[in-house]
Design an enzyme around this catalytic site. Structure first.
Site, PDB file in Angstrom:
ATOM      1  N   ARG A   1      -5.876   6.407   7.433  1.00 29.56           N
ATOM      2  CA  ARG A   1      -6.541   6.922   6.349  1.00 29.56           C
ATOM      3  C   ARG A   1      -5.801   8.342   6.403  1.00 29.56           C
ATOM      4  O   ARG A   1      -5.142   8.624   7.521  1.00 29.56           O
ATOM      5  CB  ARG A   1      -7.844   7.375   7.330  1.00 29.56           C
TER       6      ARG A   1
ATOM      7  N   LYS B   1     -12.403   7.281  13.085  1.00 31.96           N
ATOM      8  CA  LYS B   1     -13.787   8.025  12.994  1.00 31.96           C
ATOM      9  C   LYS B   1     -14.171   7.805  14.323  1.00 31.96           C
ATOM     10  O   LYS B   1     -14.238   7.150  15.051  1.00 31.96           O
ATOM     11  CB  LYS B   1     -14.327   7.012  11.869  1.00 31.96           C
TER      12      LYS B   1
ATOM     13  N   HIS C   1      -5.316   6.335  -0.550  1.00 33.42           N
ATOM     14  CA  HIS C   1      -6.275   5.254   0.164  1.00 33.42           C
ATOM     15  C   HIS C   1      -5.957   3.759  -0.192  1.00 33.42           C
ATOM     16  O   HIS C   1      -5.935   3.062   0.272  1.00 33.42           O
ATOM     17  CB  HIS C   1      -7.709   5.558  -0.022  1.00 33.42           C
TER      18      HIS C   1
ATOM     19  N   ARG D   1      -3.900   2.219   2.102  1.00 32.82           N
ATOM     20  CA  ARG D   1      -4.420   1.455   3.226  1.00 32.82           C
ATOM     21  C   ARG D   1      -5.090  -0.004   2.698  1.00 32.82           C
ATOM     22  O   ARG D   1      -5.148  -0.988   3.451  1.00 32.82           O
ATOM     23  CB  ARG D   1      -5.718   2.543   3.704  1.00 32.82           C
TER      24      ARG D   1
ATOM     25  N   HIS E   1     -12.342  -0.408  12.033  1.00 33.56           N
ATOM     26  CA  HIS E   1     -13.386  -0.693  11.262  1.00 33.56           C
ATOM     27  C   HIS E   1     -14.405  -1.062  12.392  1.00 33.56           C
ATOM     28  O   HIS E   1     -14.341  -1.856  13.249  1.00 33.56           O
ATOM     29  CB  HIS E   1     -13.623  -1.906  10.164  1.00 33.56           C
TER      30      HIS E   1
ATOM     31  N   TYR F   1     -11.862  -7.267   1.922  1.00 33.89           N
ATOM     32  CA  TYR F   1     -10.369  -7.760   1.629  1.00 33.89           C
ATOM     33  C   TYR F   1     -10.190  -9.111   1.263  1.00 33.89           C
ATOM     34  O   TYR F   1      -9.168  -9.538   0.844  1.00 33.89           O
ATOM     35  CB  TYR F   1      -9.351  -7.083   2.800  1.00 33.89           C
TER      36      TYR F   1
END
Length: 326
Positions: free
Chosen positions: A152, A176, A261, A264, A287, A296
């Site tokens: 990110r 995150k 992005h 990514r 994730h 994906y």
């Protein structure tokens, strides 16, 4: 709102709890805080005391966002999540007896398939960077690493020298919720990153600007050391906005339409196309939920359909009126 409760103090406390108790990332805490601030402004305008807010008031607020602000389902879903978190905070503070936001339903959001680039498009995009200048080498290293590791923007900007391991060819990424993950990087990213860190970056973090006319020269002492891998021309950490602007210029120069992005998204899709398993890609992307990574697989399926249509343009889908089976 009670007269002894300052909205600003309340929002600061809410922001602190998001970071310390819920483990939210800074950007997420900022976004939730803004949602809470917007709702408080709406309640004040409607003269609704904070202690008297009902689920119906919150429903009217969501209707206001949809009808008057024309917010999308995705934005409304995020708002509901923020209000639920804010409601839990207000209950802990004793300002609400129950969390009224728990009565809200999140809008069902149809997730759009992310756009991805082909390998040749990524190559064209990166090749358009002018590496004859030091900051061009930085940009090449930056975007090579974002693609090679599926980063990110915030993760690239916050990367520290101490988290880059050239010999083992991996980096420690602060993702995150302050969750760390280890991600390997490829040879191209290694070479450009090594060149930036050891050949060009030192000049930006040790040099001082020349004094303006009439000013005394600065001390000969070096400025404080900075551990950020990617710095700007003034030796400060490269900002998210700085990355966006660089990429926009690169997009215009290369003719490849994309966003930062997108690199990514392309990283994840290319891994799956190469045979990587979904769990591994989930770990590399950071994730928390496998369902987030599964999107994906749908991208990959769509690409396969595109390839199929390209190679067999006259082929009719099963069940069409031209099918041999009636």
């Amino acid at each position: 709102m009670a007269s002894d409760v300052s909205p600003d103090r309340l929002l600061r406390s809410f922001h602190d709890e998001l970071l310390l108790l819920e483990g939210k990332a800074e950007l997420s805490a900022d976004a939730y805080g803004q949602c809470a601030r917007d709702f408080l402004a709406y309640a004040a305008a409607k003269e609704i005391p904070l202690a008297s807010v009902t689920p119906l008031d919150l429903t009217y607020y969501l209707s206001y966002l949809r009808l008057e602000k024309d917010e999308s389902d995705l934005t409304l879903a995020k708002t509901v999540s923020a209000l639920r978190s804010f409601g839990a905070f207000l209950k802990r503070e004793g300002l609400w007896t129950e969390n009224a936001a728990l009565e809200l339903d999140r809008p069902s959001v149809s997730r759009k398939l992310p756009r991805v680039l082909s390998v040749s498009q990524v190559d064209s995009l990166l090749a358009a960077i002018d590496t004859s200048k030091p900051l061009g080498v930085r940009d090449r290293a930056l975007f090579e690493l974002i693609y090679s590791c599926g980063l990110r923007i915030s993760e690239a900007c916050s990367l520290r020298l101490s988290n880059v391991h050239f010999k083992e060819r991996f980096i420690i990424v602060q993702g995150k919720g302050s969750k760390e993950r280890m991600v390997p990087f490829g040879s191209a990213a290694h070479d450009w990153l090594h060149a930036w860190v050891y050949e060009y970056r030192p000049a930006f973090v040790t040099a001082r600007p020349a004094p303006a006319a009439g000013q005394k020269a600065a001390s000969s002492a070096k400025p404080p050391a900075i551990d950020a891998v990617f710095v700007n021309s003034r030796g400060n950490s490269l900002s998210r906005m700085g990355v966006w602007k660089k990429f926009q210029a690169l997009e215009a120069k290369s003719g490849v339409s994309a966003k930062v992005h997108t690199l990514r998204h392309s990283f994840a899709t290319h891994l799956l196309q190469g045979g990587a398993d979904l769990r591994s890609v989930q770990e590399l992307l950071g994730h928390a939920d496998l369902s987030t990574t599964q999107i994906y697989t749908h991208v990959d399926n769509e690409l396969l359909k595109e390839y199929h249509r390209g190679f067999f343009p006259g082929h009719k889908a099963a069940g069409s009126e031209d099918s041999d089976e009636k």
